[in-house]
Design a protein around this motif. Sequence first.
Motif, mmCIF file in Angstrom:
data_model
loop_
_atom_site.group_PDB
_atom_site.id
_atom_site.type_symbol
_atom_site.label_atom_id
_atom_site.label_comp_id
_atom_site.label_asym_id
_atom_site.label_seq_id
_atom_site.Cartn_x
_atom_site.Cartn_y
_atom_site.Cartn_z
ATOM 1 N N VAL A 14 0.802 -1.229 0.000
ATOM 2 C CA VAL A 14 0.000 0.000 0.000
ATOM 3 C C VAL A 14 0.838 1.286 0.000
ATOM 4 O O VAL A 14 0.626 2.178 -0.829
ATOM 5 C CB VAL A 14 -1.025 -0.025 1.162
ATOM 6 N N PRO A 15 1.840 1.444 0.923
ATOM 7 C CA PRO A 15 2.568 2.722 0.941
ATOM 8 C C PRO A 15 3.356 2.987 -0.337
ATOM 9 O O PRO A 15 3.719 4.135 -0.610
ATOM 10 C CB PRO A 15 3.515 2.589 2.141
ATOM 11 N N TYR A 16 3.592 1.957 -1.130
ATOM 12 C CA TYR A 16 4.417 2.123 -2.339
ATOM 13 C C TYR A 16 3.563 2.201 -3.602
ATOM 14 O O TYR A 16 3.649 3.163 -4.368
ATOM 15 C CB TYR A 16 5.428 0.971 -2.423
ATOM 16 N N ALA A 17 2.713 1.194 -3.797
ATOM 17 C CA ALA A 17 1.896 1.177 -5.021
ATOM 18 C C ALA A 17 0.836 2.272 -5.004
ATOM 19 O O ALA A 17 0.414 2.746 -6.058
ATOM 20 C CB ALA A 17 1.236 -0.201 -5.182
ATOM 21 N N HIS A 18 0.422 2.705 -3.777
ATOM 22 C CA HIS A 18 -0.595 3.751 -3.670
ATOM 23 C C HIS A 18 0.012 5.000 -3.036
ATOM 24 O O HIS A 18 -0.673 5.737 -2.315
ATOM 25 C CB HIS A 18 -1.783 3.235 -2.840
ATOM 26 N N HIS A 19 1.278 5.240 -3.275
ATOM 27 C CA HIS A 19 1.996 6.353 -2.679
ATOM 28 C C HIS A 19 1.277 7.677 -2.952
ATOM 29 O O HIS A 19 0.973 8.022 -4.089
ATOM 30 C CB HIS A 19 3.420 6.410 -3.265
ATOM 31 N N GLY A 20 0.988 8.414 -1.846
ATOM 32 C CA GLY A 20 0.350 9.717 -1.999
ATOM 33 C C GLY A 20 -1.145 9.639 -2.258
ATOM 34 O O GLY A 20 -1.804 10.665 -2.400
ATOM 35 N N ILE A 21 -1.705 8.435 -2.360
ATOM 36 C CA ILE A 21 -3.142 8.281 -2.646
ATOM 37 C C ILE A 21 -3.868 7.757 -1.416
ATOM 38 O O ILE A 21 -4.879 8.313 -1.001
ATOM 39 C CB ILE A 21 -3.350 7.311 -3.820
ATOM 40 N N LEU A 22 -3.342 6.676 -0.832
ATOM 41 C CA LEU A 22 -3.958 6.090 0.348
ATOM 42 C C LEU A 22 -3.092 6.390 1.572
ATOM 43 O O LEU A 22 -1.873 6.360 1.498
ATOM 44 C CB LEU A 22 -4.070 4.564 0.192
ATOM 45 N N ALA A 29 -1.287 5.527 4.825
ATOM 46 C CA ALA A 29 -0.697 4.294 5.343
ATOM 47 C C ALA A 29 0.465 4.682 6.236
ATOM 48 O O ALA A 29 0.908 5.827 6.248
ATOM 49 C CB ALA A 29 -0.207 3.409 4.195
ATOM 50 N N THR A 30 0.922 3.731 6.974
ATOM 51 C CA THR A 30 2.079 3.973 7.837
ATOM 52 C C THR A 30 3.243 4.428 6.964
ATOM 53 O O THR A 30 3.463 3.895 5.874
ATOM 54 C CB THR A 30 2.460 2.658 8.557
ATOM 55 N N GLN A 31 3.966 5.432 7.457
ATOM 56 C CA GLN A 31 5.088 5.948 6.679
ATOM 57 C C GLN A 31 6.167 4.880 6.502
ATOM 58 O O GLN A 31 6.485 4.162 7.445
ATOM 59 C CB GLN A 31 5.715 7.147 7.421
ATOM 60 N N PRO A 32 6.709 4.777 5.319
ATOM 61 C CA PRO A 32 7.821 3.828 5.141
ATOM 62 C C PRO A 32 9.033 4.257 5.974
ATOM 63 O O PRO A 32 9.234 5.442 6.195
ATOM 64 C CB PRO A 32 8.138 3.927 3.650
ATOM 65 N N ARG A 33 9.780 3.296 6.399
ATOM 66 C CA ARG A 33 10.970 3.610 7.179
ATOM 67 C C ARG A 33 12.089 4.072 6.248
ATOM 68 O O ARG A 33 12.135 3.682 5.090
ATOM 69 C CB ARG A 33 11.439 2.393 7.985
#
Length: 175
Positions: free
Chosen positions: A161-169, A171-175
């Motif tokens: 989710v945090p990558y494929a939907h970056h800026g859209i959904l 989600a927990t921030q990537p480390r």
Amino acid sequence: MPVCDLDKRAPVGKKVLGLDVVVWWDKNDNEWKVFDDRCPHRLAPLSEGRIDQRGRLQCVYHGWCFGGSGDCKLIPQAPLDGPPVHTFMKACVGVYPSTVQNGIVWFWPNTDPQYKDILTKKKPPYVPELDDPSFSFTMFNRDIPYGYEVLIENLMDPAHVPYAHHGILQATQPR
Ligand code: FES
């Protein structure tokens, strides 16, 4: 199909689990109907047709008209003094048992007459919150051109989710 996305004035075509269906408002029976999206005459999609002035689903190709039970009501080209060819079984459209629940049109994915009354015994899953005015929700319909298995695999994979939907959904921030 959410009822809010349907239009009582025109049939709507959908592909669901590989089935081509047409959803249309039958003003004579006062309910949504789900038919095979294939005219029994020459297989034109009934979703390209129209609701005629008598509330029948009319095929766009040669104008055959169908009632809410899938029965052919009119073959415009058939001679009036000829045999009643519109009453033949081969002139009927496949009808899927359907119902409205939670503001959604549901259908049983089989037109075999043995399932005609299946929805009196087997109901769609009920979501009480959708009928509870103290809850708010947004309903929408999205066509996804791939199979159920791919969707389930995707939904069970939250790591994307945090990558494929970056800026859209959110989600927990990537480390
Ligand atoms: S294909 Fe539907 S009426 Fe001919």
